[in-house]
Write an enzyme that holds these catalytic residues in place. Structure first.
Site, PDB file in Angstrom:
ATOM      1  N   ARG A 132       0.818  -1.230   0.000  1.00  0.00           N
ATOM      2  CA  ARG A 132       0.000   0.000   0.000  1.00  0.00           C
ATOM      3  C   ARG A 132       0.844   1.270   0.000  1.00  0.00           C
ATOM      4  O   ARG A 132       0.428   2.315   0.483  1.00  0.00           O
ATOM      5  CB  ARG A 132      -0.971   0.022   1.180  1.00  0.00           C
ATOM      6  CG  ARG A 132      -1.970  -1.104   1.131  1.00  0.00           C
ATOM      7  CD  ARG A 132      -3.179  -0.830   1.994  1.00  0.00           C
ATOM      8  NE  ARG A 132      -4.115  -1.922   1.898  1.00  0.00           N
ATOM      9  CZ  ARG A 132      -4.067  -3.010   2.669  1.00  0.00           C
ATOM     10  NH1 ARG A 132      -3.141  -3.116   3.588  1.00  0.00           N
ATOM     11  NH2 ARG A 132      -4.963  -3.958   2.513  1.00  0.00           N
ATOM     12  N   LYS A 184       3.371  11.485 -11.142  1.00  0.00           N
ATOM     13  CA  LYS A 184       2.548  10.627 -12.016  1.00  0.00           C
ATOM     14  C   LYS A 184       3.293   9.316 -12.228  1.00  0.00           C
ATOM     15  O   LYS A 184       4.459   9.313 -12.645  1.00  0.00           O
ATOM     16  CB  LYS A 184       2.300  11.300 -13.366  1.00  0.00           C
ATOM     17  CG  LYS A 184       1.169  12.307 -13.329  1.00  0.00           C
ATOM     18  CD  LYS A 184       0.787  12.740 -14.733  1.00  0.00           C
ATOM     19  CE  LYS A 184      -0.348  13.748 -14.696  1.00  0.00           C
ATOM     20  NZ  LYS A 184      -0.651  14.300 -16.034  1.00  0.00           N
ATOM     21  N   GLU A 223      10.322  19.471 -24.722  1.00  0.00           N
ATOM     22  CA  GLU A 223       9.610  19.743 -23.463  1.00  0.00           C
ATOM     23  C   GLU A 223      10.165  21.008 -22.796  1.00  0.00           C
ATOM     24  O   GLU A 223       9.445  21.723 -22.109  1.00  0.00           O
ATOM     25  CB  GLU A 223       9.734  18.547 -22.506  1.00  0.00           C
ATOM     26  CG  GLU A 223       9.191  17.221 -23.046  1.00  0.00           C
ATOM     27  CD  GLU A 223       7.659  17.128 -23.037  1.00  0.00           C
ATOM     28  OE1 GLU A 223       6.990  18.045 -22.520  1.00  0.00           O
ATOM     29  OE2 GLU A 223       7.141  16.129 -23.584  1.00  0.00           O
ATOM     30  N   LYS A 280       8.020  23.204 -13.571  1.00  0.00           N
ATOM     31  CA  LYS A 280       7.174  22.020 -13.366  1.00  0.00           C
ATOM     32  C   LYS A 280       6.761  21.934 -11.898  1.00  0.00           C
ATOM     33  O   LYS A 280       5.597  21.670 -11.570  1.00  0.00           O
ATOM     34  CB  LYS A 280       7.924  20.756 -13.796  1.00  0.00           C
ATOM     35  CG  LYS A 280       7.216  19.462 -13.418  1.00  0.00           C
ATOM     36  CD  LYS A 280       6.411  18.848 -14.520  1.00  0.00           C
ATOM     37  CE  LYS A 280       5.502  17.729 -14.038  1.00  0.00           C
ATOM     38  NZ  LYS A 280       5.525  16.538 -14.827  1.00  0.00           N
ATOM     39  N   GLU A 317      -4.067  17.333 -11.041  1.00  0.00           N
ATOM     40  CA  GLU A 317      -4.661  17.742 -12.309  1.00  0.00           C
ATOM     41  C   GLU A 317      -6.169  17.919 -12.186  1.00  0.00           C
ATOM     42  O   GLU A 317      -6.948  17.355 -12.960  1.00  0.00           O
ATOM     43  CB  GLU A 317      -4.309  16.714 -13.403  1.00  0.00           C
ATOM     44  CG  GLU A 317      -4.285  17.319 -14.788  1.00  0.00           C
ATOM     45  CD  GLU A 317      -3.607  16.432 -15.813  1.00  0.00           C
ATOM     46  OE1 GLU A 317      -2.488  15.988 -15.579  1.00  0.00           O
ATOM     47  OE2 GLU A 317      -4.240  16.188 -16.844  1.00  0.00           O
ATOM     48  N   ARG A 364      -2.375  22.204 -14.136  1.00  0.00           N
ATOM     49  CA  ARG A 364      -1.393  21.213 -14.598  1.00  0.00           C
ATOM     50  C   ARG A 364      -1.639  20.818 -16.051  1.00  0.00           C
ATOM     51  O   ARG A 364      -0.715  20.374 -16.748  1.00  0.00           O
ATOM     52  CB  ARG A 364      -1.433  19.996 -13.663  1.00  0.00           C
ATOM     53  CG  ARG A 364      -0.313  19.024 -13.897  1.00  0.00           C
ATOM     54  CD  ARG A 364      -0.151  18.042 -12.754  1.00  0.00           C
ATOM     55  NE  ARG A 364       0.874  17.071 -13.077  1.00  0.00           N
ATOM     56  CZ  ARG A 364       1.469  16.268 -12.202  1.00  0.00           C
ATOM     57  NH1 ARG A 364       1.120  16.310 -10.918  1.00  0.00           N
ATOM     58  NH2 ARG A 364       2.390  15.421 -12.568  1.00  0.00           N
ATOM     59  N   ASN A 390       0.138  19.910 -21.064  1.00  0.00           N
ATOM     60  CA  ASN A 390      -0.255  19.122 -22.235  1.00  0.00           C
ATOM     61  C   ASN A 390      -0.215  19.940 -23.530  1.00  0.00           C
ATOM     62  O   ASN A 390      -0.718  19.486 -24.563  1.00  0.00           O
ATOM     63  CB  ASN A 390      -1.660  18.538 -22.028  1.00  0.00           C
ATOM     64  CG  ASN A 390      -1.668  17.511 -20.919  1.00  0.00           C
ATOM     65  OD1 ASN A 390      -0.720  16.755 -20.764  1.00  0.00           O
ATOM     66  ND2 ASN A 390      -2.725  17.510 -20.118  1.00  0.00           N
ATOM     67  N   HIS A 444       0.402  18.335 -26.857  1.00  0.00           N
ATOM     68  CA  HIS A 444       0.336  16.892 -26.649  1.00  0.00           C
ATOM     69  C   HIS A 444      -0.900  16.234 -27.268  1.00  0.00           C
ATOM     70  O   HIS A 444      -0.874  15.040 -27.560  1.00  0.00           O
ATOM     71  CB  HIS A 444       0.408  16.568 -25.153  1.00  0.00           C
ATOM     72  CG  HIS A 444       1.816  16.643 -24.605  1.00  0.00           C
ATOM     73  ND1 HIS A 444       2.563  17.809 -24.675  1.00  0.00           N
ATOM     74  CD2 HIS A 444       2.613  15.732 -24.014  1.00  0.00           C
ATOM     75  CE1 HIS A 444       3.750  17.589 -24.125  1.00  0.00           C
ATOM     76  NE2 HIS A 444       3.816  16.340 -23.728  1.00  0.00           N
ATOM     77  N   HIS A 452       0.015  13.081 -29.413  1.00  0.00           N
ATOM     78  CA  HIS A 452      -0.440  11.708 -29.184  1.00  0.00           C
ATOM     79  C   HIS A 452      -1.086  11.137 -30.446  1.00  0.00           C
ATOM     80  O   HIS A 452      -0.914   9.962 -30.767  1.00  0.00           O
ATOM     81  CB  HIS A 452      -1.415  11.655 -28.008  1.00  0.00           C
ATOM     82  CG  HIS A 452      -0.733  11.889 -26.686  1.00  0.00           C
ATOM     83  ND1 HIS A 452      -1.375  12.456 -25.608  1.00  0.00           N
ATOM     84  CD2 HIS A 452       0.537  11.656 -26.286  1.00  0.00           C
ATOM     85  CE1 HIS A 452      -0.515  12.543 -24.601  1.00  0.00           C
ATOM     86  NE2 HIS A 452       0.640  12.070 -24.981  1.00  0.00           N
ATOM     87  N   HIS A 465       8.734  10.782 -28.700  1.00  0.00           N
ATOM     88  CA  HIS A 465       7.681  11.598 -28.090  1.00  0.00           C
ATOM     89  C   HIS A 465       7.972  13.096 -28.265  1.00  0.00           C
ATOM     90  O   HIS A 465       7.097  13.872 -28.657  1.00  0.00           O
ATOM     91  CB  HIS A 465       7.543  11.241 -26.602  1.00  0.00           C
ATOM     92  CG  HIS A 465       6.509  12.053 -25.900  1.00  0.00           C
ATOM     93  ND1 HIS A 465       5.162  11.988 -26.211  1.00  0.00           N
ATOM     94  CD2 HIS A 465       6.627  12.984 -24.919  1.00  0.00           C
ATOM     95  CE1 HIS A 465       4.497  12.828 -25.436  1.00  0.00           C
ATOM     96  NE2 HIS A 465       5.354  13.447 -24.646  1.00  0.00           N
TER      97      HIS A 465
HETATM   98  N1  GLY Z   1       3.762  15.217 -17.864  1.00  0.00           N
HETATM   99  C1  GLY Z   1       2.552  15.871 -17.528  1.00  0.00           C
HETATM  100  C2  GLY Z   1       2.324  15.995 -16.064  1.00  0.00           C
HETATM  101  O1  GLY Z   1       3.184  15.651 -15.298  1.00  0.00           O
HETATM  102  O2  GLY Z   1       1.282  16.439 -15.655  1.00  0.00           O
END
Ligand code: GLY
Length: 362
Positions: free
Chosen positions: A121, A143, A185, A227, A237, A242, A246, A249, A253, A266
């Site tokens: 957990r 993430k 990026e 960031k 998000e 946040r 994107n 993106h 994608h 990417h």
């Molecule tokens: N790579 C996008 C984020 O971390 O929200």
């Protein structure tokens, strides 16, 4: 060396350490938090180099190390590989006092982070990104996840690391195409948040391509700080802040999917996606007409593509169908993160399909 503090509630706040030759400091930092055992998860490309350096630093600090190597490549972000690593942790009687240390690019970070988020957990994870895109983006912000046949990152968790170590020297050995791909990026951060940083990138593009350490250090440190700031404002998000990350993106994608995974890196897809998004914004009257060309000029100087010319024609109907399925679309209406100037973006809903077709046609 620079230390950026990512401020969240105390149990989830952490330092992002950026510098040269800092892998040897990890043992001291980890043992200061009470860690006595560590599972070092690295991919085959870096386990004998950066992975070993990290393991030595941990051992020098009296930490017992279990090294785990995973195959390099996106295929490791799988249920099977997560299951294999869970099994190894169970065999070693890993408990919540054991720390996971992820050494490598985005694949390792996502898989190791997900394993750490779910085993017992949740056990602590430290991120040691060794690619540019991981240093400026994926290792920061918690993430984690794996892919399913039905889609990328469909299973995952938000699990903040206990710390991030971005060693600029690790970037020296990256293949050129992979390194340059990460610069997309970096440009993104200038476009979405910071006009001064964008101008600095324009002035220092040649040095960045040459991987000059001072310029690289500034680019990584500034990107990581931007960031961190957005993760502080919108950890999960939810507020939309946040989602600015994107930018480019939704197009990217679709390009990656339609071209077939692996044909475009990417970052290359993001570079073309940002070009499309800027032109879409200008077409909608949301962005001054000269900005798309200015962005394209910087991206091209960094050695990245600004059009699909090198990929071959992709079917517009297919691209639109993929974009409508994108996580950021709402009720299949097209939504995009679009710039209003250099340094500011907004999430724009219900974009007219004809405009998107125009942009895709070049
Ligand atoms: N790579 C996008 C984020 O971390 O929200």
């Amino acid at each position: 060396m620079a230390v950026i503090r990512l401020h969240l509630p105390p149990d989830r706040s952490y330092d992002i350490v950026c510098g040269r030759g800092i892998l040897g400091q990890i043992g001291g930092r980890l043992s200061a938090t009470g860690g006595r055992r560590a599972v070092v998860i690295a991919d085959a490309a870096v386990s004998a180099t950066h992975g070993r350096r990290v393991a030595e630093s941990l051992a020098d600090s009296g930490i017992q190390v279990l090294p785990v190597e995973i195959p390099a490549g996106e295929g490791s972000k799988s249920v099977a590989e997560a299951g294999r690593v869970w099994g190894l942790l169970a065999d070693q009687a890993v408990d919540r006092n054991t720390h996971v240390v992820a050494v490598g690019g985005g694949v390792v970070g996502d898989l190791a982070g997900f394993v750490a988020a779910t085993f017992a957990r949740g056990i602590p994870v430290w991120q040691v990104p060794t690619t540019l895109v991981a240093q400026v983006d994926s290792a920061i912000g918690g993430k984690t996840g794996i892919n399913l046949p039905a889609g990328k990152n469909l299973v995952g968790a938000f699990w903040q690391p206990s710390g991030v170590f971005a060693d600029i020297d690790a970037l020296a050995t990256l293949p050129h195409r992979e390194y340059v791909s990460g610069l997309a990026e970096v440009v993104k951060y200038g476009m979405i948040f910071d006009p001064d940083f964008f101008a600095w990138l324009e002035a220092n593009a040649a040095d960045l391509v040459a991987r000059s350490p001072d310029q690289l250090m500034h680019a990584v440190e500034r990107s990581a700080a931007l960031k961190a700031a957005v993760v502080e404002r919108d950890e999960r998000e939810i507020t939309g802040a946040r989602a600015a990350l994107n930018y480019g993106h939704t197009f990217a994608h679709a390009f990656e999917t339609a071209a077939g995974y692996g044909r475009l890196l990417h970052g290359e897809a993001v570079a073309i996606g940002m070009s499309c998004a800027a032109r879409l914004a200008a077409d909608m009257g949301r962005l001054a007409a000269d900005i798309p060309a200015r962005q394209d000029a910087l991206v091209a100087r960094l050695g990245l593509p600004v059009s699909l010319a090198g990929v071959g024609p992709l079917d517009a109907d297919e691209l639109l169908a993929i974009m409508a399925r994108d996580k950021k679309s709402l009720d299949r209406r097209l939504r995009f993160v679009l710039p209003s100037r250099i340094g500011a973006v907004a999430l724009v809903g219900d974009v007219d399909e004809a405009r998107v077709r125009r942009v895709l046609a070049g």
